[in-house]
Design a protein around this motif. Sequence first.
Motif, PDB file in Angstrom:
ATOM      1  N   UNK A  67      29.710  26.098  10.252  1.00 60.40           N
ATOM      2  CA  UNK A  67      30.181  27.366   9.690  1.00 60.40           C
ATOM      3  C   UNK A  67      29.810  28.533  10.601  1.00 60.40           C
ATOM      4  N   UNK A  68      28.572  28.536  11.072  1.00 64.68           N
ATOM      5  CA  UNK A  68      28.111  29.626  11.938  1.00 64.68           C
ATOM      6  C   UNK A  68      28.903  29.652  13.242  1.00 64.68           C
ATOM      7  N   UNK A  69      29.126  28.487  13.842  1.00 64.15           N
ATOM      8  CA  UNK A  69      29.862  28.419  15.110  1.00 64.15           C
ATOM      9  C   UNK A  69      31.299  28.916  14.953  1.00 64.15           C
ATOM     10  N   UNK A  70      31.903  28.588  13.829  1.00 65.49           N
ATOM     11  CA  UNK A  70      33.274  29.042  13.561  1.00 65.49           C
ATOM     12  C   UNK A  70      33.327  30.571  13.486  1.00 65.49           C
ATOM     13  N   UNK A  71      32.366  31.152  12.797  1.00 63.85           N
ATOM     14  CA  UNK A  71      32.314  32.612  12.646  1.00 63.85           C
ATOM     15  C   UNK A  71      32.016  33.277  13.982  1.00 63.85           C
ATOM     16  N   UNK A  72      31.099  32.708  14.765  1.00 65.11           N
ATOM     17  CA  UNK A  72      30.755  33.286  16.071  1.00 65.11           C
ATOM     18  C   UNK A  72      31.957  33.282  17.013  1.00 65.11           C
ATOM     19  N   UNK A  73      32.758  32.229  16.985  1.00 68.33           N
ATOM     20  CA  UNK A  73      33.958  32.193  17.831  1.00 68.33           C
ATOM     21  C   UNK A  73      34.947  33.279  17.404  1.00 68.33           C
ATOM     22  N   UNK A  74      35.051  33.486  16.096  1.00 68.59           N
ATOM     23  CA  UNK A  74      35.961  34.530  15.595  1.00 68.59           C
ATOM     24  C   UNK A  74      35.448  35.921  15.957  1.00 68.59           C
ATOM     25  N   UNK A  76      34.014  36.854  18.726  1.00 71.07           N
ATOM     26  CA  UNK A  76      34.032  37.150  20.169  1.00 71.07           C
ATOM     27  C   UNK A  76      34.812  38.419  20.524  1.00 71.07           C
ATOM     28  N   UNK A  77      36.013  38.657  19.974  1.00 74.16           N
ATOM     29  CA  UNK A  77      36.752  39.887  20.323  1.00 74.16           C
ATOM     30  C   UNK A  77      36.110  41.173  19.776  1.00 74.16           C
ATOM     31  N   UNK A  78      35.265  41.041  18.760  1.00 75.87           N
ATOM     32  CA  UNK A  78      34.667  42.235  18.140  1.00 75.87           C
ATOM     33  C   UNK A  78      33.145  42.228  18.280  1.00 75.87           C
ATOM     34  N   UNK A  79      32.636  41.519  19.275  1.00 76.56           N
ATOM     35  CA  UNK A  79      31.192  41.374  19.421  1.00 76.56           C
ATOM     36  C   UNK A  79      30.493  42.717  19.615  1.00 76.56           C
ATOM     37  N   UNK A  80      31.128  43.666  20.287  1.00 70.69           N
ATOM     38  CA  UNK A  80      30.517  44.988  20.460  1.00 70.69           C
ATOM     39  C   UNK A  80      30.268  45.648  19.105  1.00 70.69           C
ATOM     40  N   UNK A  81      31.190  45.475  18.176  1.00 74.86           N
ATOM     41  CA  UNK A  81      31.028  46.042  16.834  1.00 74.86           C
ATOM     42  C   UNK A  81      29.927  45.320  16.068  1.00 74.86           C
ATOM     43  N   UNK A  82      29.810  44.018  16.285  1.00 75.12           N
ATOM     44  CA  UNK A  82      28.748  43.248  15.636  1.00 75.12           C
ATOM     45  C   UNK A  82      27.385  43.740  16.111  1.00 75.12           C
ATOM     46  N   UNK A  83      27.268  43.976  17.415  1.00 76.60           N
ATOM     47  CA  UNK A  83      26.014  44.483  17.989  1.00 76.60           C
ATOM     48  C   UNK A  83      25.708  45.875  17.442  1.00 76.60           C
ATOM     49  N   UNK A  84      26.742  46.726  17.389  1.00 77.07           N
ATOM     50  CA  UNK A  84      26.562  48.081  16.870  1.00 77.07           C
ATOM     51  C   UNK A  84      26.105  48.045  15.418  1.00 77.07           C
ATOM     52  N   UNK A  85      26.650  47.118  14.642  1.00 79.42           N
ATOM     53  CA  UNK A  85      26.262  47.016  13.240  1.00 79.42           C
ATOM     54  C   UNK A  85      24.790  46.634  13.101  1.00 79.42           C
ATOM     55  N   UNK A  86      24.304  45.788  14.004  1.00 78.55           N
ATOM     56  CA  UNK A  86      22.882  45.411  13.978  1.00 78.55           C
ATOM     57  C   UNK A  86      21.987  46.606  14.272  1.00 78.55           C
ATOM     58  N   UNK A  87      22.416  47.445  15.215  1.00 80.55           N
ATOM     59  CA  UNK A  87      21.660  48.652  15.542  1.00 80.55           C
ATOM     60  C   UNK A  87      21.653  49.602  14.350  1.00 80.55           C
ATOM     61  N   UNK A  88      22.825  49.785  13.749  1.00 74.38           N
ATOM     62  CA  UNK A  88      22.926  50.658  12.569  1.00 74.38           C
ATOM     63  C   UNK A  88      22.083  50.127  11.414  1.00 74.38           C
ATOM     64  N   UNK A  89      21.990  48.815  11.316  1.00 74.89           N
ATOM     65  CA  UNK A  89      21.203  48.213  10.249  1.00 74.89           C
ATOM     66  C   UNK A  89      19.735  48.598  10.376  1.00 74.89           C
ATOM     67  N   UNK A  90      19.225  48.649  11.606  1.00 76.27           N
ATOM     68  CA  UNK A  90      17.827  49.047  11.793  1.00 76.27           C
ATOM     69  C   UNK A  90      17.625  50.533  11.495  1.00 76.27           C
ATOM     70  N   UNK A  91      18.624  51.363  11.834  1.00 77.97           N
ATOM     71  CA  UNK A  91      18.550  52.784  11.477  1.00 77.97           C
ATOM     72  C   UNK A  91      18.527  52.926   9.955  1.00 77.97           C
ATOM     73  N   UNK A  92      19.358  52.141   9.289  1.00 81.89           N
ATOM     74  CA  UNK A  92      19.433  52.129   7.827  1.00 81.89           C
ATOM     75  C   UNK A  92      18.101  51.698   7.221  1.00 81.89           C
ATOM     76  N   UNK A  93      17.481  50.695   7.816  1.00 81.36           N
ATOM     77  CA  UNK A  93      16.198  50.193   7.317  1.00 81.36           C
ATOM     78  C   UNK A  93      15.125  51.273   7.418  1.00 81.36           C
ATOM     79  N   UNK A  94      15.056  51.942   8.568  1.00 82.39           N
ATOM     80  CA  UNK A  94      14.047  52.986   8.773  1.00 82.39           C
ATOM     81  C   UNK A  94      14.287  54.166   7.830  1.00 82.39           C
TER      82      UNK A  94
END
Length: 202
Positions: A67-74, A76-94
Motif C-alpha cells: 500500500x505504501x509503495x503504491x502511494x509513494x509512486x503516485x 512522485x509528480x507532487x513530491x515537492x508538495x508532500x515535502x512542503x506539507x511536512x514542513x508546514x506540519x512542523x510549523x503547525x505543531x509548534x
Amino acid sequence: MQRLGALFRPVERYANTLSTKTHSAVAAVSFFTFVGVIALGFAPVTRRIETSGYSTADLQAATTRTEVDTILRAFEPVMESVILLSVLDYVFIVAGFFLFFSLHSLSLKTLAGHDRLALAPKIGMWLTVLSRLLDSLENFWVILIYTNPDDYATVLITLMNRSEALKWAVVNVEYPMLGIAIALALLTRFTSLFDGRSETRQ
C-alpha cells in the motif's frame, strides 16, 4: 502527592515566568499562525497532493508495504508538495504547542489558589506536550519513508501507524481538557467579580 507536584512543577514554572500580557500576546500570534497554516498552507497544498489520487492521510493509514509503495509512486509528480506539507506540519505543531500552552497558562494564573481546579490546565499542558511529540514522531516516520522510497525499513510503517493512533487518542482528551480549563477559569473570574461587587455594595 510529592511526585505529582514534581510532575506539574515545570508547567507551573512556565506559566508563572511570563506575564499575563505576554501569554496573551503569544496566544494571539500562535492562533493566527495556527489558523493561517490550515487555511493558507494545508488546504491548497493538500489539494495539489490529492491530484495524485491519494493524500498524506492515506499514506499514514497504510498498513502494508504494498500500500505504501503504491502511494509513494503516485506521489512522485507532487513530491515537492508532500515535502512542503511536512514542513508546514512542523510549523503547525509548534504554533499549536504555544497556543495551547499560553491558554492553559492564562487559565492556571486565573485558577491560582484553587488547587483542585488548577489540575485541569496542568494536566492539559502535559497532554499538549505528549500530543505534539507524537505528531512530530508521526511526521518524522513519514519523512523517512518518502525520502527513501526504494529502501525504507518496513518497521517505519508500524511506527507511523502507532504514532498516529496514539496521537489521536491523546488529542481526543487534549482538546476537551483545554475547553474545561478555559471554562473553569472564566467561571472563577466571573464568580470573583460578582463577589467583589457584592462586597462593595455592602
